[in-house]
Design an enzyme around this catalytic site. Structure first.
Site, PDB file in Angstrom:
ATOM      1  N   THR A 244     -61.714  54.142 -40.774  1.00 39.03           N
ATOM      2  CA  THR A 244     -60.284  54.160 -40.409  1.00 39.03           C
ATOM      3  C   THR A 244     -59.591  52.965 -41.075  1.00 39.03           C
ATOM      4  OG1 THR A 244     -60.747  52.852 -38.455  1.00 39.03           O
ATOM      5  CG2 THR A 244     -60.571  55.206 -38.127  1.00 39.03           C
TER       6      THR A 244
ATOM      7  N   GLY B  84     -65.959  44.857 -59.030  1.00 37.71           N
ATOM      8  CA  GLY B  84     -66.859  45.673 -59.856  1.00 37.71           C
ATOM      9  C   GLY B  84     -66.082  46.353 -60.970  1.00 37.71           C
ATOM     10  N   SER B  85     -65.016  47.009 -60.599  1.00 37.83           N
ATOM     11  CA  SER B  85     -64.210  47.739 -61.587  1.00 37.83           C
ATOM     12  C   SER B  85     -63.640  46.799 -62.630  1.00 37.83           C
ATOM     13  CB  SER B  85     -63.045  48.450 -60.884  1.00 37.83           C
ATOM     14  OG  SER B  85     -63.542  49.231 -59.840  1.00 37.83           O
TER      15      SER B  85
ATOM     16  N   GLY C   1     -27.557  40.612 -41.803  1.00 36.31           N
ATOM     17  CA  GLY C   1     -26.362  39.762 -41.901  1.00 36.31           C
ATOM     18  C   GLY C   1     -25.844  39.744 -43.329  1.00 36.31           C
TER      19      GLY C   1
ATOM     20  N   ILE D 164     -35.546  38.069 -39.057  1.00 37.85           N
ATOM     21  CA  ILE D 164     -35.760  39.255 -39.883  1.00 37.85           C
ATOM     22  C   ILE D 164     -34.874  39.218 -41.128  1.00 37.85           C
ATOM     23  CG2 ILE D 164     -36.419  40.632 -37.880  1.00 37.85           C
ATOM     24  CD1 ILE D 164     -33.762  42.143 -38.243  1.00 37.85           C
TER      25      ILE D 164
ATOM     26  N   ASP E 194     -60.984  44.567 -49.250  1.00 43.26           N
ATOM     27  CA  ASP E 194     -61.809  43.429 -48.847  1.00 43.26           C
ATOM     28  C   ASP E 194     -61.167  42.065 -49.115  1.00 43.26           C
ATOM     29  OD1 ASP E 194     -63.656  45.382 -48.311  1.00 43.26           O
ATOM     30  OD2 ASP E 194     -64.646  45.180 -50.251  1.00 43.26           O
TER      31      ASP E 194
ATOM     32  N   ARG F 291     -68.814  46.196 -24.911  1.00 40.70           N
ATOM     33  CA  ARG F 291     -68.872  47.415 -25.735  1.00 40.70           C
ATOM     34  C   ARG F 291     -68.764  47.040 -27.206  1.00 40.70           C
ATOM     35  NH1 ARG F 291     -67.690  51.333 -21.540  1.00 40.70           N
ATOM     36  NH2 ARG F 291     -68.501  50.107 -19.814  1.00 40.70           N
TER      37      ARG F 291
HETATM   38  P1  ADP Z   1     -65.205  47.879 -56.771  1.00 40.84           P
HETATM   39  O1  ADP Z   1     -64.366  47.964 -57.987  1.00 40.84           O
HETATM   40  O2  ADP Z   1     -64.483  48.351 -55.553  1.00 40.84           O
HETATM   41  O3  ADP Z   1     -65.831  46.520 -56.631  1.00 40.84           O
HETATM   42  P2  ADP Z   1     -67.787  48.971 -57.707  1.00 40.84           P
HETATM   43  O4  ADP Z   1     -68.473  47.652 -57.693  1.00 40.84           O
HETATM   44  O5  ADP Z   1     -68.525  50.139 -57.165  1.00 40.84           O
HETATM   45  O6  ADP Z   1     -66.382  48.942 -56.928  1.00 40.84           O
HETATM   46  O7  ADP Z   1     -67.375  49.271 -59.225  1.00 40.84           O
HETATM   47  C1  ADP Z   1     -66.675  50.465 -59.549  1.00 40.84           C
HETATM   48  C2  ADP Z   1     -67.102  50.976 -60.910  1.00 40.84           C
HETATM   49  O8  ADP Z   1     -66.824  49.989 -61.907  1.00 40.84           O
HETATM   50  C3  ADP Z   1     -68.592  51.244 -61.049  1.00 40.84           C
HETATM   51  O9  ADP Z   1     -68.953  52.504 -60.529  1.00 40.84           O
HETATM   52  C4  ADP Z   1     -68.763  51.194 -62.548  1.00 40.84           C
HETATM   53  O10 ADP Z   1     -68.334  52.405 -63.139  1.00 40.84           O
HETATM   54  C5  ADP Z   1     -67.794  50.096 -62.947  1.00 40.84           C
HETATM   55  N1  ADP Z   1     -68.531  48.826 -63.096  1.00 40.84           N
HETATM   56  C6  ADP Z   1     -68.849  47.939 -62.122  1.00 40.84           C
HETATM   57  N2  ADP Z   1     -69.554  46.893 -62.619  1.00 40.84           N
HETATM   58  C7  ADP Z   1     -69.690  47.141 -63.939  1.00 40.84           C
HETATM   59  C8  ADP Z   1     -70.327  46.443 -65.030  1.00 40.84           C
HETATM   60  N3  ADP Z   1     -70.960  45.275 -64.841  1.00 40.84           N
HETATM   61  N4  ADP Z   1     -70.241  46.990 -66.255  1.00 40.84           N
HETATM   62  C9  ADP Z   1     -69.603  48.156 -66.447  1.00 40.84           C
HETATM   63  N5  ADP Z   1     -69.011  48.854 -65.477  1.00 40.84           N
HETATM   64  C10 ADP Z   1     -69.047  48.369 -64.244  1.00 40.84           C
END
Ligand code: ADP
Length: 790
Positions: A298, A118-119, A584, A538, A164, A291
């Site tokens: 964590t 996402g980032s 070593g 090692i 992940d 279980r």
């Molecule tokens: P990760 O990076 O762990 O996958 P997220 O998917 O929540 O986490 O993305 C983190 C941040 O990156 C979001 O809160 C947003 O600010 C930014 N981001 C994610 N996707 C987009 C996008 N398509 N365009 C612009 N910013 C984005």
């Protein structure tokens, strides 16, 4: 006529920003530390953008210059110290417009983004829009043309920080192995109670839409059944699962049952498979006391493991190099790793591929999704299935292709020897081969043959080896003795037990043993069989590989030791520890541990120790403690390999430092000794043991049906499996281009070329240690005295 002098403005230092975004991951701090220090080392200024994109959008105090000493001690800290957030504003163009304005106003035109897909998607969008954003800022009068002119190109480099491991194009993300470590620790603990009470445990692990953590956890803990999103089970899986578990328990005598469920697990119709539903099936259908353990957060926390510390460090350094190398038209890179090689990949392509995997899963095209994850993922999955049960009727080979495969451990114990043996045994049983363990190495084989003809060679049962999945040391016994001690008897035993192949797990002695057997093939036909070495030591000093099983376990043990003793200095103040490492004649462990703990200096046999080095280091430490900014409570570490010098021993160095410090600081020697061999093997050693163990068996199997002479004529029939750069391959031992002739420094018992040697300089760069002169000139970024190790 003299030309009038015009005052020359010093060139503006380049400003590099770094942020961490999305879910936090262990190792993010190591990445920020490396970016900051490498930026300063390269003559740039470093800026931390706090709370991810939130800081970029809001600006002000959330964007702060960071100095060398600000990131001291960050390698060992979990989470992210500059904060992370999900930022809705950055998803909108208006938010990105504010971000661009803040960057121009702060003079930052290069950004390192550490986060998940996402980032990195956000980073890619930002980079693509950048010229348009600047034009808009000028058009609306928020910035002038002159203000934006120097910032026409935005350099963005991605670092994948995520537990992940869901990003395509990289084998590992920063944080995934730390998270796996946490999971394995938890499951190892559950093992005991599961065995004691003959219970079943359903363990749910994180990973969002990616099954990497679940798959690796299942491999590392010998789980009976696994659910991952990429490979939903076929319809009727409830019966399949119950049948395998029943057989493992009733017919094979397994006392514990472990099922691993990825949080994104689903069936072929994309219906969620929950851990509680699995538990209900086991309880009701099998009457098994079951279980559920949901590991939850964590898995995110805690300090980074050794791998994440050196990975984040090397990738952070590479990110800064990428920024400095880039041209205005070059696509933005993301820093990746393939096997052992740090690479730059197109950020856009990596993001696109990652999204494609999710789309394939959504479209129920699981086969393609699995193929797109990366080749290794599929290989691991197949390898896992091989070991979860010996029952794979379709995989059994016809009678004529079945082999008697001998397995021997040679040299000192190393983490991963047992899991590698377990993998080999499971694979053999699956295919119809006979796995034979030679107990206590070559001396064991020769010693027992006369009076106890079958004493030292035994067929291994599936259940026996299944329990070795997380055991350290060597269950079949290891020995340093070589076949040359009694070649005659060794050959006799090979014939007597009708070995069709030999699988040798061990270090430099294992390599030497196979070399001896190979050379003796002319005289003894019994050795004209596949002879394959899986490096496990090692010291990581086996020619033909950049990675040996056990080295990761050792590094983890060493960093735990170093973190603990460094912490003890926080109450005693101004203390330098000289820590003696094993290895070593190879400085690998010392150097990589040095990178992972942020050592001030590392002394290795490849370079030796001389009086100039010691006096320069004493001077550096004295200066450092005198000018520190609150660092006097942080202990400093110097790692010295056990063979770095016969004169300057660990104690001598500690004493010299104490004497010469003249009261400015104290010095102590610390020797972790055999503690470094570690307890249970690290997850990385376990998963690599499985993958490589099975690859070795497949290689051995390729010789089935060949005559002894045909086998001996093939150089790859005596070979070492190893990681070389971005590949895993078998390197022949013999021949003019073989490892023995070309790549082995026999006298010093190490490879002639050591891939990691250049990292030695990086340890110095990141600790600010001068390697010549006074060191003041080494750091254009900041003044002498600001530099602190750790
Ligand atoms: P990760 O990076 O762990 O996958 P997220 O998917 O929540 O986490 O993305 C983190 C941040 O990156 C979001 O809160 C947003 O600010 C930014 N981001 C994610 N996707 C987009 C996008 N398509 N365009 C612009 N910013 C984005």
């Amino acid at each position: 006529m003299a030309t009038p002098k015009t005052p020359v403005e010093p060139p503006r230092r380049r400003r590099i920003g770094v942020l961490t975004s999305g879910g936090d991951a262990p190792g993010m701090n190591g990445a920020v530390r490396a970016v900051v220090r490498m930026a300063i080392h390269s003559g740039c200024e470093a800026y931390a953008i706090h709370e991810g994109y939130e800081g970029l959008v809001n600006g002000g105090n959330m964007i702060r210059q960071v100095h060398w000493e600000d990131v001291r001690g960050w390698l060992s800290r979990g989470g992210t110290l500059i904060g992370s957030a999900r930022c809705a504003a950055f998803r909108e163009r208006s938010g990105r417009l504010r971000a661009a304005r803040n960057m121009v106003l702060r003079g930052i035109d290069a950004l390192v983004v550490c986060g998940g897909d996402g980032s990195l998607t956000g980073a890619d969008v930002f980079r693509a829009e950048w010229p348009g954003l600047l034009r808009e800022l000028v058009a609306t009068g928020e910035l002038t043309e002159a203000q934006t002119r120097p910032y026409q190109v935005l350099n963005i480099v991605g670092l994948v920080g995520s537990i992940d491991n869901d990003m395509s194009s990289t084998d590992a993300t920063i944080g995934c192995y730390s998270s796996l470590t946490r999971i394995c620790d938890a499951v190892d603990d559950v093992f005991d109670t599961a065995s004691s009470h003959q219970r079943g445990f359903v363990i749910e692990v994180m990973g969002r839409h990616c099954g990497w953590l679940a798959l690796m956890a299942a491999i590392s803990t010998g789980a009976d059944w696994l659910f991952i999103p990429e490979m939903p089970p076929r319809d009727g899986w409830e019966d399949d699962m119950c049948s395998i578990i029943t057989k493992n328990r009733k017919e094979r005598g397994k006392r514990r049952t472990i099922v691993i469920v990825a949080e994104g697990a689903q069936d072929r119709n994309l219906k969620k498979i929950s851990s509680y539903a699995v538990k209900d099936i086991l309880s009701t259908r099998l009457g098994l006391d079951t279980r559920v353990t949901v590991l939850g957060h964590t898995q995110r926390g805690g300090p980074a493991c050794a791998y994440d510390r050196w990975l984040s460090t090397l990738q952070g350094v590479e990110a800064v190099k990428a920024i400095l190398d880039t041209t205005p038209t070059a696509p933005s890179p993301v820093i990746t790793i393939r096997e052992n090689k740090i690479e730059r990949t197109s950020l856009m392509d990596a993001v696109r591929l990652t999204k494609e995997v999710s789309a394939r899963i959504e479209a129920k095209d699981f086969e393609t999704a699995m193929n797109m994850r990366d080749a290794e993922f599929k290989e691991y999955h197949r390898a896992y299935l091989n070991t979860a049960t010996p029952e794979h009727p379709k995989m059994a080979l016809p009678e004529g292709k079945r082999m008697r495969v001998a397995i021997v451990h040679v040299g000192a114990p190393a983490g991963g020897m047992n899991p590698a043996t377990r993998a080999a045994v499971a694979y053999c049983l699956t295919r119809g081969h006979t796995p034979l363990a030679i107990h206590n190495g070559f001396p064991g084989l020769c010693r027992h043959h006369a009076d106890k003809p079958v004493g030292s060679v035994r067929e291994v049962e599936w259940l026996e080896s299944d329990n070795w999945v997380n055991e350290g040391g060597s269950e079949i016994g290891t020995n340093r003795g070589l076949p040359s001690e009694d070649m005659e008897t060794t050959a006799w035993c090979f014939e007597h037990y009708r070995f069709d192949a030999l699988f040798v797990v061990g270090g430099f002695e294992a390599f030497t043993a196979v070399s001896q057997l190979r050379r003796a093939r002319d005289k003894y036909p019994a050795f004209r069989i596949p002879l394959i070495v899986l490096p496990a030591t090692i010291s990581n000093n086996v020619p033909g590989t950049e990675y040996s099983l056990g080295s990761d376990t050792c590094l983890n043990t060493l960093i735990t030791f170093c973190d603990a003793i460094r912490q003890s200095a926080s109450s005693s103040r101004r203390r330098v520890f000289v820590v003696e490492t094993q290895g070593g004649q190879s400085g690998y462990i010392a150097t990589i541990a040095g990178l992972a703990v942020g050592a001030t200096a590392v002394y290795i046999p490849e370079e030796g120790i001389d009086i100039q080095t010691l006096s320069r280091d004493i001077e550096f430490l004295r200066h450092n403690f005198a000018h520190d900014k609150g660092a006097n409570r942080a202990g400093k570490l110097i790692l010295r390999n056990e063979c770095a010098s016969s004169t300057y021993t660990t104690q001598v160095i500690a004493d010299m430092f104490m004497e010469e410090a003249k009261g400015r600081f104290e010095s102590r020697a610390a020797v972790p000794g055999h503690f470094q061999q570690g307890g249970k093997p690290s997850p990385m050693d376990r998963v690599r043991a499985l993958r490589m163990g099975i690859k070795c068996m497949q290689h051995i199997e390729s010789y089935a049906g060949m005559s002894p002479d045909e086998i001996a004529a093939d150089p790859r029939s005596a070979a070492v499996i190893g990681v070389k750069g971005s590949q895993v391959l078998f390197s022949p031992m013999g021949g003019p281009d073989g490892l023995e002739a070309k790549e082995t420094d026999w006298e010093r018992r190490r490879p002639k070329t050591e891939f990691w040697l250049e990292l030695q300089q990086l340890v110095n760069t990141l600790s600010g240690r001068p390697t010549q002169g006074t060191g003041a000139e080494e750091h254009p970024g900041e003044g002498w005295g600001c530099y602190e190790s750790t």
